[in-house]
Design a protein around this motif. Structure first.
Motif, PDB file in Angstrom:
ATOM      1  N   TRP A  34       0.808  -1.220   0.000  1.00 23.35           N
ATOM      2  CA  TRP A  34       0.000   0.000   0.000  1.00 23.35           C
ATOM      3  C   TRP A  34       0.838   1.266   0.000  1.00 23.35           C
ATOM      4  N   VAL A  35       2.064   1.211   0.493  1.00 29.70           N
ATOM      5  CA  VAL A  35       2.960   2.368   0.387  1.00 29.70           C
ATOM      6  C   VAL A  35       3.180   2.695  -1.088  1.00 29.70           C
ATOM      7  N   TYR A  36       3.435   1.650  -1.868  1.00 28.17           N
ATOM      8  CA  TYR A  36       3.718   1.826  -3.292  1.00 28.17           C
ATOM      9  C   TYR A  36       2.468   2.252  -4.061  1.00 28.17           C
ATOM     10  N   VAL A  37       1.346   1.696  -3.712  1.00 24.55           N
ATOM     11  CA  VAL A  37       0.087   2.065  -4.374  1.00 24.55           C
ATOM     12  C   VAL A  37      -0.247   3.527  -4.089  1.00 24.55           C
ATOM     13  N   GLN A  38      -0.166   3.907  -2.837  1.00 25.37           N
ATOM     14  CA  GLN A  38      -0.506   5.278  -2.464  1.00 25.37           C
ATOM     15  C   GLN A  38       0.442   6.276  -3.124  1.00 25.37           C
ATOM     16  N   ALA A  39       1.734   5.988  -3.100  1.00 24.39           N
ATOM     17  CA  ALA A  39       2.696   6.885  -3.749  1.00 24.39           C
ATOM     18  C   ALA A  39       2.438   6.946  -5.252  1.00 24.39           C
ATOM     19  N   GLY A  40       2.184   5.799  -5.865  1.00 21.28           N
ATOM     20  CA  GLY A  40       1.921   5.771  -7.300  1.00 21.28           C
ATOM     21  C   GLY A  40       0.713   6.595  -7.685  1.00 21.28           C
ATOM     22  N   ILE A  41      -0.331   6.493  -6.901  1.00 21.86           N
ATOM     23  CA  ILE A  41      -1.537   7.286  -7.172  1.00 21.86           C
ATOM     24  C   ILE A  41      -1.235   8.774  -7.075  1.00 21.86           C
ATOM     25  N   LEU A  60       3.102  -3.782  -7.611  1.00 17.43           N
ATOM     26  CA  LEU A  60       2.563  -4.966  -8.284  1.00 17.43           C
ATOM     27  C   LEU A  60       3.505  -6.153  -8.150  1.00 17.43           C
ATOM     28  N   GLU A  61       4.789  -5.904  -8.264  1.00 16.46           N
ATOM     29  CA  GLU A  61       5.752  -6.989  -8.130  1.00 16.46           C
ATOM     30  C   GLU A  61       5.698  -7.609  -6.737  1.00 16.46           C
ATOM     31  N   LEU A  62       5.477  -6.795  -5.738  1.00 17.96           N
ATOM     32  CA  LEU A  62       5.337  -7.327  -4.377  1.00 17.96           C
ATOM     33  C   LEU A  62       4.061  -8.144  -4.224  1.00 17.96           C
ATOM     34  N   ALA A  63       3.015  -7.705  -4.899  1.00 17.11           N
ATOM     35  CA  ALA A  63       1.705  -8.330  -4.712  1.00 17.11           C
ATOM     36  C   ALA A  63       1.488  -9.565  -5.580  1.00 17.11           C
ATOM     37  N   LEU A  64       2.133  -9.612  -6.738  1.00 11.76           N
ATOM     38  CA  LEU A  64       1.881 -10.702  -7.683  1.00 11.76           C
ATOM     39  C   LEU A  64       2.811 -11.883  -7.448  1.00 11.76           C
ATOM     40  N   PRO A  65       2.327 -13.065  -7.746  1.00 10.25           N
ATOM     41  CA  PRO A  65       3.217 -14.228  -7.726  1.00 10.25           C
ATOM     42  C   PRO A  65       4.339 -14.038  -8.750  1.00 10.25           C
ATOM     43  N   VAL A  66       5.472 -14.645  -8.499  1.00 15.72           N
ATOM     44  CA  VAL A  66       6.647 -14.483  -9.355  1.00 15.72           C
ATOM     45  C   VAL A  66       6.335 -14.777 -10.821  1.00 15.72           C
ATOM     46  N   ARG A  67       5.544 -15.788 -11.107  1.00 16.41           N
ATOM     47  CA  ARG A  67       5.290 -16.182 -12.493  1.00 16.41           C
ATOM     48  C   ARG A  67       4.521 -15.127 -13.284  1.00 16.41           C
ATOM     49  N   LEU A  68       3.843 -14.203 -12.619  1.00 17.87           N
ATOM     50  CA  LEU A  68       3.071 -13.178 -13.329  1.00 17.87           C
ATOM     51  C   LEU A  68       3.814 -11.849 -13.458  1.00 17.87           C
ATOM     52  N   ARG A  69       4.925 -11.703 -12.800  1.00 18.14           N
ATOM     53  CA  ARG A  69       5.600 -10.402 -12.766  1.00 18.14           C
ATOM     54  C   ARG A  69       6.104  -9.941 -14.132  1.00 18.14           C
ATOM     55  N   ALA A  70       6.781 -10.799 -14.869  1.00 24.18           N
ATOM     56  CA  ALA A  70       7.342 -10.388 -16.164  1.00 24.18           C
ATOM     57  C   ALA A  70       6.258  -9.971 -17.157  1.00 24.18           C
ATOM     58  N   PRO A  71       5.176 -10.747 -17.311  1.00 25.23           N
ATOM     59  CA  PRO A  71       4.134 -10.300 -18.252  1.00 25.23           C
ATOM     60  C   PRO A  71       3.489  -8.973 -17.853  1.00 25.23           C
ATOM     61  N   VAL A  72       3.272  -8.764 -16.575  1.00 23.92           N
ATOM     62  CA  VAL A  72       2.661  -7.503 -16.122  1.00 23.92           C
ATOM     63  C   VAL A  72       3.611  -6.346 -16.372  1.00 23.92           C
ATOM     64  N   ARG A  73       4.891  -6.530 -16.062  1.00 19.16           N
ATOM     65  CA  ARG A  73       5.875  -5.472 -16.300  1.00 19.16           C
ATOM     66  C   ARG A  73       5.930  -5.129 -17.788  1.00 19.16           C
ATOM     67  N   ARG A  74       5.912  -6.127 -18.643  1.00 20.61           N
ATOM     68  CA  ARG A  74       5.952  -5.911 -20.093  1.00 20.61           C
ATOM     69  C   ARG A  74       4.719  -5.123 -20.547  1.00 20.61           C
ATOM     70  N   ASP A  75       3.545  -5.505 -20.067  1.00 17.99           N
ATOM     71  CA  ASP A  75       2.319  -4.805 -20.453  1.00 17.99           C
ATOM     72  C   ASP A  75       2.318  -3.363 -19.982  1.00 17.99           C
ATOM     73  N   LEU A  76       2.778  -3.114 -18.757  1.00 21.70           N
ATOM     74  CA  LEU A  76       2.826  -1.749 -18.243  1.00 21.70           C
ATOM     75  C   LEU A  76       3.808  -0.891 -19.027  1.00 21.70           C
ATOM     76  N   ALA A  77       4.956  -1.450 -19.350  1.00 24.03           N
ATOM     77  CA  ALA A  77       5.966  -0.700 -20.091  1.00 24.03           C
ATOM     78  C   ALA A  77       5.472  -0.335 -21.490  1.00 24.03           C
ATOM     79  N   ALA A  78       4.630  -1.178 -22.073  1.00 19.51           N
ATOM     80  CA  ALA A  78       4.135  -0.933 -23.424  1.00 19.51           C
ATOM     81  C   ALA A  78       2.941   0.017 -23.456  1.00 19.51           C
ATOM     82  N   SER A  79       2.388   0.338 -22.305  1.00 20.17           N
ATOM     83  CA  SER A  79       1.188   1.166 -22.237  1.00 20.17           C
ATOM     84  C   SER A  79       1.537   2.604 -21.903  1.00 20.17           C
TER      85      SER A  79
END
Length: 88
Positions: A34-41, A60-79
């Motif tokens: 929540w520190v990261y979410v609040q700062a990000g907002i 997101l990296e803290l909250a997501l399981p390891v297997r989902l981190r790379a796809p989420v990071r890729r999607d965020l970077a492309a958006s």
């Protein structure tokens, strides 16, 4: 809490004074998503989309399981900020 003070400072136009408080909150509570979410907002609301993306990605990296981190990071970077706003 540090985050509440940092949030109030940013919302009242004192972003430079809030930055060290966000960094201190990150150091004091490194696993608190929540520190990261609040700062990000707050960074996003101030128009600092790069800063918001950095904070939210870490959260997101803290909250997501390891297997989902790379796809989420890729999607965020492309958006762009507008696309993220529409998707969320």
């Amino acid at each position: 809490m540090l985050c509440e003070l940092a949030e109030k400072l940013m919302r009242s136009g004192h972003g430079p004074q809030a930055r060290p408080l966000w960094q201190q909150a990150r150091a004091d509570y490194p696993g608190d998503v929540w520190v990261y979410v609040q700062a990000g907002i707050e960074y996003g609301d101030r128009g600092d989309h790069a800063g918001a993306l950095e904070w939210l990605t870490t959260g997101l990296e803290l909250a997501l399981p390891v297997r989902l981190r790379a796809p989420v990071r890729r999607d965020l970077a492309a958006s762009g900020p507008g696309e993220l706003r529409e998707r969320w």
